[in-house]
Write a protein that holds these residues in place. Structure first.
Motif, PDB file in Angstrom:
ATOM      1  N   GLU A   1      39.274 -48.178  61.232  1.00 18.79           N
ATOM      2  CA  GLU A   1      38.939 -49.132  60.171  1.00 18.79           C
ATOM      3  C   GLU A   1      39.966 -50.258  60.105  1.00 18.79           C
ATOM      4  OE1 GLU A   1      38.236 -47.280  56.346  1.00 18.79           O
ATOM      5  OE2 GLU A   1      36.430 -46.337  57.120  1.00 18.79           O
TER       6      GLU A   1
ATOM      7  N   ASP B   1      33.950 -53.717  52.621  1.00 22.02           N
ATOM      8  CA  ASP B   1      33.698 -52.353  52.140  1.00 22.02           C
ATOM      9  C   ASP B   1      32.322 -51.868  52.593  1.00 22.02           C
ATOM     10  OD1 ASP B   1      36.141 -52.085  50.959  1.00 22.02           O
ATOM     11  OD2 ASP B   1      35.445 -52.523  48.916  1.00 22.02           O
TER      12      ASP B   1
ATOM     13  N   TYR C   1      30.604 -53.014  55.163  1.00 19.49           N
ATOM     14  CA  TYR C   1      30.687 -52.837  56.619  1.00 19.49           C
ATOM     15  C   TYR C   1      31.203 -51.442  56.985  1.00 19.49           C
ATOM     16  CZ  TYR C   1      29.892 -57.783  58.038  1.00 19.49           C
ATOM     17  OH  TYR C   1      29.362 -59.016  58.297  1.00 19.49           O
ATOM     18  N   LYS C   2      32.132 -50.948  56.177  1.00 20.69           N
ATOM     19  CA  LYS C   2      32.746 -49.659  56.513  1.00 20.69           C
ATOM     20  C   LYS C   2      31.748 -48.505  56.473  1.00 20.69           C
ATOM     21  CE  LYS C   2      37.362 -50.806  54.858  1.00 20.69           C
ATOM     22  NZ  LYS C   2      38.226 -50.640  53.665  1.00 20.69           N
ATOM     23  N   MET C   3      30.611 -48.741  55.775  1.00 25.24           N
ATOM     24  CA  MET C   3      29.613 -47.670  55.740  1.00 25.24           C
ATOM     25  C   MET C   3      28.938 -47.474  57.094  1.00 25.24           C
ATOM     26  SD  MET C   3      27.822 -47.371  52.082  1.00 25.24           S
ATOM     27  CE  MET C   3      27.061 -48.977  51.927  1.00 25.24           C
ATOM     28  N   TYR C   4      28.887 -48.495  57.908  1.00 24.58           N
ATOM     29  CA  TYR C   4      28.192 -48.334  59.200  1.00 24.58           C
ATOM     30  C   TYR C   4      28.931 -48.999  60.371  1.00 24.58           C
ATOM     31  CZ  TYR C   4      26.566 -53.156  58.752  1.00 24.58           C
ATOM     32  OH  TYR C   4      26.526 -54.522  58.646  1.00 24.58           O
ATOM     33  N   ARG C   5      30.064 -49.596  60.070  1.00 26.49           N
ATOM     34  CA  ARG C   5      30.870 -50.204  61.115  1.00 26.49           C
ATOM     35  C   ARG C   5      32.221 -49.497  61.149  1.00 26.49           C
ATOM     36  NH1 ARG C   5      28.079 -54.221  62.915  1.00 26.49           N
ATOM     37  NH2 ARG C   5      29.637 -54.489  64.524  1.00 26.49           N
TER      38      ARG C   5
END
Lengths: 456, 456
Positions: free
Chosen positions: B13, B76, B78-82
């Motif tokens: 991340e 934030d 993006y962090k769900m799927y990136r």
């Protein structure tokens, strides 16, 4: 210990499990053996090898070997879609306003759309290694069939799938995915087998069940040279392969110093639940740690919560061995609903025994509340979950809301077994308010129970 | 340099891009400006802000700022799927017997099923920040509509989607996914707008096009207080947001000391291609490195390979600004085919300008060969690709086979923009041999070309 926890915890390839964990090795009281349906004596390896590959028979009967090395070919395949992420559900926590920390192990990021691929590739590998020509199987929601098609395509094996009719009709695109991978798909019950014809004669218009489809697939496997039958759930071997889910989950939690308090999985035949909980239950059995472990099943097919612990047939056609398990009766066919993969009348013998020993809890949930939980989850976490997986989501949300009441900062871990991309007919019914919550009555259940085989 | 390359390269991340990269800043000759369709003068921010959010207008017109910080709320999400994985296609390489190393950036691991979510969340964010009530849009294959539904649901915005009719009919489940996220979906052309009525009157029975759907969505946005229009491709702002794909790809390659030789992307409006190639093209523009960059489009809708570089309307209804781009003519409606997301008559102005400058190549591929490539890929790499993405797969395979002939160990990188789970009707046609390879004739193209607007 206080490392910041990312949204998604990925293990490195080098951290991936190199061996499956056989939970039975740590059980003092072992699961009851499969019995020959004629003699009621434990099935021998020889008898089982008519139906299953030799190596898988060995795994099925082995209550003692604690670890099975994962063959390199399988580990290579795993690398295409594993490790799967352990996701911290930050957005769901925020939405619920809970102090609990929620984690889910997401197994849906592969084309089969679920965890089923973990065992499919193992079973295809052993079939290939034995020099077989092909395999037969059943599929409920279609996830197992898709997974097996992918695995067979990879090892160049023929693949014949019997698909529970209700799913075949509700999920027309699943068979096209299987076809992309070269499999043949037949709706079950069908007129292509003796047992199918018999079931159709007795229950005209039936929408099928996993039990029926198993009978048909076994009949074809046993009657076709060079073929064996493979099964996506229930069996000990499947739970062994699926332990990769739990092992990765545990490794990811350990990496960040997180101790799970509650581990939750949906339960149909038990493949996901058994795999997810394996290392946690192992610690519990060895007295090293304690966890609350919760199985969640549909109220329409409540084998753990309303079934009995007894020997029963694994299939509706009564051609398979007898297994001791929590069961509703092998001819129980649940009302049409949308938890395709959870429509099995029984439950893994391993999980049944653990439940009987009080080592895990079980609860049942109604269909509409499952879809409510699914939609809530989809909107905040971005992933549109499979109806099966959403049973676990529902229980995880309930537990998180309890924490909100008590203020407890528990770590809740659940298995998000798959995606719902092929379940949009069910979502549509839910959106249109056309989903029913039928639950079998005590009288109905008693009727099926009365037909359980008598075993001394 | 010689670190062993895993199957999947995930960034941490902390390694994720914190800013989008604006390729225009490094272009000596900038893309031509949007023109007012009435005056043929460059569109002003004021004019554009009737249609688009203010911040997006700024991004649209800004040819100079090199980096745009990605707001924390978007990071934030993006962090769900990136980060999305950069996958080394070991199995495909083996299958092809090529010495080339093939990598693909897989953007399909989210419920929208494609890279579209990268820009959807940005556009929804800016709409919310501006205090809007909702947004309207068009969708072709349904991926953009799904992505926008997810993004709007996350920020609690209303979402009205006009879906190209052929996709609406071929992908019935897509609208149910959008509905799960609370969007309304209308097949386009529809009777709900003036422009829709006009198109239906002129082309009864039309299966629609992105150009039609854009006109309808813009009409509704402009005519409804508190609404703006958002677009999933073509625009500069979209390519800016999609640069996250290329930035992650470049970072992952750099991490392992890999230098790409060829970068390949499918091209409809250009959102994926423009995003994927951004940092590579940037180095090329700055003279720091050289890459072969290849755009792949369907032979049925060949804007780069058979279009002209001229000012044209972005939409069929001619209500939008004029953009200078490679175009087939704004009233070109491709034959029904299954590359829904690639059915746009034009191409991003940025990419058009780069192509015109000879900085990238383009080629067109036929539908059946695209599906052959898709099936080959699915069987060895496990992922069932979207038809759009499979255009890039086809080109990557062709390049890898050239390397097999020459013995060159090139690094081929392509964008796998999404999954084909909602494209099973197309796969079914392919399996049944019912897929056609219609290509427009020169006469047909000349007819549409003759109707291009005259701009001095």
């Amino acid at each position: 210990m206080s490392k910041e926890i990312p949204y998604k915890i990925y293990l490195e390839e080098s951290e991936m499990p190199k061996a499956w964990y056989n939970l039975r090795a740590d059980m003092k009281k072992k699961p009851a053996p499969l019995l020959n349906p004629g003699t009621h004596k434990p099935m021998t390896a020889e008898e089982l090898s008519v139906v299953f590959c030799d190596e898988l028979v060995k795994q099925e009967l082995d209550n003692d070997t604690k670890f099975y090395e994962i063959p390199q070919e399988i580990r290579d395949f795993y690398k295409m879609y594993r490790p799967s992420p352990l996701v911290r559900a930050y957005c769901l926590e925020k939405k619920l306003g809970t102090p609990a920390h929620i984690y889910y192990k997401f197994e849906g990021n592969n084309t089969s759309g679920s965890h089923k691929l973990n065992s499919a590739i193992a079973q295809a590998y052993y079939a290939k290694k034995q020099g077989l020509k092909g395999v037969t199987t059943e599929t409920g929601a279609g996830q197992w069939g898709t997974a097996l098609s992918m695995a067979c395509s990879y090892f160049d094996l023929d693949c014949k799938v019997f698909m529970v009719k209700v799913s075949y009709e509700q999920k027309p695109f699943r068979r096209e995915v299987m076809r992309t991978y070269g499999a043949s798909v037949t709706p079950s019950p069908s007129e292509t087998t003796n047992v199918g014809k018999k079931i159709l004669a007795e229950h005209p218009g039936t929408t099928g069940s996993l039990g029926c489809a198993i009978s048909e697939a076994v009949e074809v496997a046993v009657g076709t040279p060079g073929y064996r039958y493979v099964l996506g759930s229930v069996l000990n071997q499947v739970l062994l392969h699926q332990s990769v889910i739990g092992l990765e989950t545990k490794a990811a939690l350990d990496k960040y110093g997180i101790k799970a308090d509650i581990v939750i999985g949906c339960a149909g035949g038990g493949s996901n639940l058994g795999g997810l909980i394996a290392p946690f239950m192992g610690e519990k059995l060895r007295g090293e740690a304690d966890y609350r472990i919760i199985a969640v099943e549909p109220a329409s097919c409540p084998s753990l919560t309303r079934g009995v612990y007894a020997y029963d047939f694994c299939d509706t056609g009564m051609v398979c061995p007898l297994a001791k398990m929590y069961t509703l009766g092998s001819d129980f066919i649940p009302a049409p609903n949308h938890a395709g993969g959870l429509r099995y009348h029984g439950m893994s013998s391993i999980l049944s025994e653990l439940y009987d020993q009080g080592l895990m809890e079980a609860r049942s949930v109604k269909q509409t509340e499952v879809f409510e939980a699914a939609e809530t989850f989809a909107r905040v976490e971005g992933i549109l979950p499979a109806p099966e997986s959403s049973h676990a989501i529902k229980a995880a949300i309930d537990e998180a809301l309890k924490c909100k009441e008590t203020g407890e900062e528990k770590n809740i871990v659940f298995g998000l077994t798959g995606t719902g991309y092929f379940d949009m007919v069910a979502y549509e019914k839910f959106h249109d308010g056309k989903m029913d919550d039928y639950i079998p009555t005590d009288e109905e259940l008693a009727k099926f129970r009365a037909r359980l085989p008598k075993v001394d």
